[in-house]
Design a protein around this motif. Sequence first.
Motif, PDB file in Angstrom:
ATOM      1  N   ALA A 161       0.368  -1.067  -0.390  1.00 32.52           N
ATOM      2  CA  ALA A 161      -0.221   0.114   0.648  1.00 32.52           C
ATOM      3  C   ALA A 161       0.728   1.445  -0.157  1.00 32.52           C
ATOM      4  O   ALA A 161       0.824   2.477  -0.123  1.00 32.52           O
ATOM      5  N   SER A 162       2.185   1.007   1.034  1.00 34.40           N
ATOM      6  CA  SER A 162       2.624   2.693   0.862  1.00 34.40           C
ATOM      7  C   SER A 162       3.844   2.573  -0.249  1.00 34.40           C
ATOM      8  O   SER A 162       5.002   2.107   0.781  1.00 34.40           O
ATOM      9  N   SER A 163       3.505   2.364  -1.697  1.00 34.86           N
ATOM     10  CA  SER A 163       4.876   2.107  -1.852  1.00 34.86           C
ATOM     11  C   SER A 163       5.942   3.313  -2.732  1.00 34.86           C
ATOM     12  O   SER A 163       6.995   3.361  -2.035  1.00 34.86           O
ATOM     13  N   CYS A 164       5.354   4.346  -1.844  1.00 31.76           N
ATOM     14  CA  CYS A 164       6.423   5.681  -1.612  1.00 31.76           C
ATOM     15  C   CYS A 164       6.822   5.185  -0.726  1.00 31.76           C
ATOM     16  O   CYS A 164       8.334   5.477  -1.028  1.00 31.76           O
ATOM     17  N   MET A 165       6.164   5.083   0.195  1.00 31.62           N
ATOM     18  CA  MET A 165       7.463   4.563   2.223  1.00 31.62           C
ATOM     19  C   MET A 165       8.863   3.654   0.966  1.00 31.62           C
ATOM     20  O   MET A 165       9.794   4.007   1.557  1.00 31.62           O
ATOM     21  N   LEU A 166       8.405   2.351   0.513  1.00 34.69           N
ATOM     22  CA  LEU A 166       9.259   1.455   0.002  1.00 34.69           C
ATOM     23  C   LEU A 166      10.021   2.263  -1.021  1.00 34.69           C
ATOM     24  O   LEU A 166      11.610   1.712  -0.191  1.00 34.69           O
ATOM     25  N   ALA A 167       9.872   2.672  -1.597  1.00 33.22           N
ATOM     26  CA  ALA A 167      10.931   3.867  -2.220  1.00 33.22           C
ATOM     27  C   ALA A 167      11.447   3.997  -1.544  1.00 33.22           C
ATOM     28  O   ALA A 167      13.287   3.881  -2.008  1.00 33.22           O
ATOM     29  N   ALA A 168      11.455   5.165  -0.861  1.00 31.19           N
ATOM     30  CA  ALA A 168      12.013   5.870   0.353  1.00 31.19           C
ATOM     31  C   ALA A 168      13.060   4.533   1.708  1.00 31.19           C
ATOM     32  O   ALA A 168      13.994   5.331   1.671  1.00 31.19           O
ATOM     33  N   TRP A 169      12.556   3.199   1.406  1.00 32.38           N
ATOM     34  CA  TRP A 169      13.505   2.693   1.873  1.00 32.38           C
ATOM     35  C   TRP A 169      14.323   2.119   1.422  1.00 32.38           C
ATOM     36  O   TRP A 169      16.052   1.205   1.308  1.00 32.38           O
ATOM     37  N   LEU A 170      14.268   2.027   0.089  1.00 30.15           N
ATOM     38  CA  LEU A 170      14.922   0.528  -0.492  1.00 30.15           C
ATOM     39  C   LEU A 170      16.718   1.251  -0.935  1.00 30.15           C
ATOM     40  O   LEU A 170      16.111   2.690  -1.336  1.00 30.15           O
ATOM     41  N   PRO A 171      17.723   1.034  -1.266  1.00 30.98           N
ATOM     42  CA  PRO A 171      18.797   1.895  -1.151  1.00 30.98           C
ATOM     43  C   PRO A 171      18.821   2.355  -3.040  1.00 30.98           C
ATOM     44  O   PRO A 171      19.418   1.861  -3.777  1.00 30.98           O
ATOM     45  N   MET A 172      18.279   3.527  -3.027  1.00 27.74           N
ATOM     46  CA  MET A 172      17.822   3.797  -4.580  1.00 27.74           C
ATOM     47  C   MET A 172      19.020   4.571  -4.667  1.00 27.74           C
ATOM     48  O   MET A 172      19.611   5.677  -3.848  1.00 27.74           O
ATOM     49  N   SER A 208      17.982 -11.673  -8.322  1.00 28.05           N
ATOM     50  CA  SER A 208      16.830 -10.935  -7.680  1.00 28.05           C
ATOM     51  C   SER A 208      15.933 -10.398  -7.593  1.00 28.05           C
ATOM     52  O   SER A 208      16.035  -9.314  -7.957  1.00 28.05           O
ATOM     53  N   ALA A 209      14.225 -10.639  -7.705  1.00 24.15           N
ATOM     54  CA  ALA A 209      13.910  -9.671  -8.007  1.00 24.15           C
ATOM     55  C   ALA A 209      13.118  -9.031  -7.146  1.00 24.15           C
ATOM     56  O   ALA A 209      13.518  -8.588  -5.708  1.00 24.15           O
ATOM     57  N   ALA A 210      12.495  -8.279  -7.437  1.00 24.84           N
ATOM     58  CA  ALA A 210      11.186  -6.825  -6.626  1.00 24.84           C
ATOM     59  C   ALA A 210      11.043  -7.766  -5.216  1.00 24.84           C
ATOM     60  O   ALA A 210      11.171  -7.484  -4.019  1.00 24.84           O
ATOM     61  N   ARG A 211      10.536  -9.158  -5.628  1.00 30.06           N
ATOM     62  CA  ARG A 211      10.006  -9.762  -4.017  1.00 30.06           C
ATOM     63  C   ARG A 211      10.664 -10.112  -2.817  1.00 30.06           C
ATOM     64  O   ARG A 211      10.896  -9.497  -2.584  1.00 30.06           O
ATOM     65  N   ALA A 212      12.453 -10.399  -3.168  1.00 31.82           N
ATOM     66  CA  ALA A 212      13.528  -9.999  -2.441  1.00 31.82           C
ATOM     67  C   ALA A 212      14.006  -8.801  -1.949  1.00 31.82           C
ATOM     68  O   ALA A 212      14.023  -8.587  -0.898  1.00 31.82           O
ATOM     69  N   HIS A 213      13.450  -7.795  -2.516  1.00 35.67           N
ATOM     70  CA  HIS A 213      13.247  -6.775  -2.176  1.00 35.67           C
ATOM     71  C   HIS A 213      12.554  -6.366  -1.109  1.00 35.67           C
ATOM     72  O   HIS A 213      12.807  -5.934  -0.044  1.00 35.67           O
ATOM     73  N   ILE A 214      10.760  -7.030  -1.199  1.00 33.77           N
ATOM     74  CA  ILE A 214      10.192  -6.696  -0.553  1.00 33.77           C
ATOM     75  C   ILE A 214      10.378  -7.393   1.077  1.00 33.77           C
ATOM     76  O   ILE A 214      10.121  -7.212   2.674  1.00 33.77           O
ATOM     77  N   ASN A 215      11.219  -8.580   0.971  1.00 32.20           N
ATOM     78  CA  ASN A 215      11.454  -9.343   1.930  1.00 32.20           C
ATOM     79  C   ASN A 215      12.574  -8.699   2.400  1.00 32.20           C
ATOM     80  O   ASN A 215      12.257  -8.741   3.783  1.00 32.20           O
ATOM     81  N   ALA A 216      13.734  -8.099   2.047  1.00 35.91           N
ATOM     82  CA  ALA A 216      14.433  -7.747   2.922  1.00 35.91           C
ATOM     83  C   ALA A 216      14.307  -5.722   3.571  1.00 35.91           C
ATOM     84  O   ALA A 216      14.598  -5.818   4.851  1.00 35.91           O
ATOM     85  N   TRP A 217      12.959  -5.284   2.549  1.00 38.45           N
ATOM     86  CA  TRP A 217      12.835  -4.296   3.560  1.00 38.45           C
ATOM     87  C   TRP A 217      11.527  -5.117   4.952  1.00 38.45           C
ATOM     88  O   TRP A 217      11.557  -4.024   5.916  1.00 38.45           O
ATOM     89  N   LEU A 218      11.046  -5.751   4.894  1.00 40.08           N
ATOM     90  CA  LEU A 218      10.358  -6.640   6.045  1.00 40.08           C
ATOM     91  C   LEU A 218      11.109  -7.486   6.990  1.00 40.08           C
ATOM     92  O   LEU A 218      11.710  -6.954   8.314  1.00 40.08           O
TER      93      LEU A 218
END
Lengths: 307, 127
Positions: B12-23, B40-50
């Motif tokens: 839901a908070s994709s903008c927050m996600l963008a803020a946490w990923l190493p961009m 590693s796909a986008a899923r791996a990034h979500i797992n890392a975020w969690l």
Amino acid sequence: MLLAGLSACATPQSDALRSALPPGAELDIRGAHELEQVPFYAQERDQCGPATLAMALSASGPQVDPDSLRATVFVPGRGGSLAPEMLAAARRQGRLAVQLAPTIEAVLREVDAGNPVIVLQNLGLPIFPVWHYALVIGYDIGQDRIVLHSGPEPRLQLSLELFERTWARGGNWAMVAVAPQSPPLSPTIDALVEAAAALERVDVRSARLAYGALAQRAPGSFGAWMGLGNSAYTLGDPATAVTAFARASELQPQRADSWNNLATALLAQGSITAARAAIERALALGGAHRNLYEQTAAEIERAPQSP
Amino acid sequence: MHRAKKVVAVIASSCMLAAWLPMPAHAALVGTQQVLHADSAARAHINAWLARDDVRQALLGNGVDANQVQARVDALTDEEAGDLANRIDRLPAGGDFLGILLAVFVILLITDILGLTKVFPFTRPVR
């Protein structure tokens, strides 16, 4: 019974080291060496993590005070410091922090090359673990000695065998934290590029120094050139970024990411025609980051047409 | 927070996600860690975020200063964050030897003298 079983613990690495003549010849290192300039900070209570880290950092750069590291690495609820955070805390000080291969050979190689090594030991037994960080600052294979700044003791000397036992019970975990422009010699180039990428998360300027040194040491490393390009770009140096991405694209022309990044850096330089050619290569190859390539292509088309 | 709820929160908070990923500084640049882990796909990034959120909670729960937690989590790689998230209560915590019980003290004293362990600074192994 328990003791009899334990005394039979094998120490194959120490045995192999001692059997080589002259000592160290097999590893192509000196038979004995000690880093006498490494400062000693006595550990207070449960602070062996911050104290050990401070000694290692002070050996490879400006003096760092153990108390200032406490907040970055100590976990009060666990009464100690965790290994992944030891690496992370060193990065926050702008150092290249790398975990070593789990062999005494790697530890001795680093000490021989001038890098003190942080080791995690279990000073107790598997059933009564006493986890402890110490700093390996010297060794003497002929005299069967390894020298550590450990807890309250500077220059603690242990036999190689006893060190091997306590270190193996700690999972053979070891790391170095060095100045980014002087990467250690024992890890693989891939491990070093990974370590530099981790440093890039928190300190781009230091990471750029590390990538530069790695690209020079291993000019065939795709990752080192990509990292150099990315860090240079982030620091506002598109010229260096273009050179680095072009080198990466030459090395692995089938990888789309380097073409995309090359296009982005060329665009920042104002080289629109070259940028367009590069992004077409990326789009033709496609892959997981295709949406980024399309974004780059759109930005190139939006750019004012240069002469 | 419940794991399923967290997944929803992330998406839901994709903008927050963008803020946490190493961009990277530029949105269209592929970051070094993304390049190195191209598989590693986008899923791996979500797992890392969690995982990072789990580590954040665990550090707070273990008494780490709230002002320090975010910077400490940020300095971890995805792999390190995953490792800490899974094993923060079991990973060895290098500390010292003051907390050892008296019964253990005697055993370790003997093993120290036999050269099997090295708990106490004052012992010298017999061999």
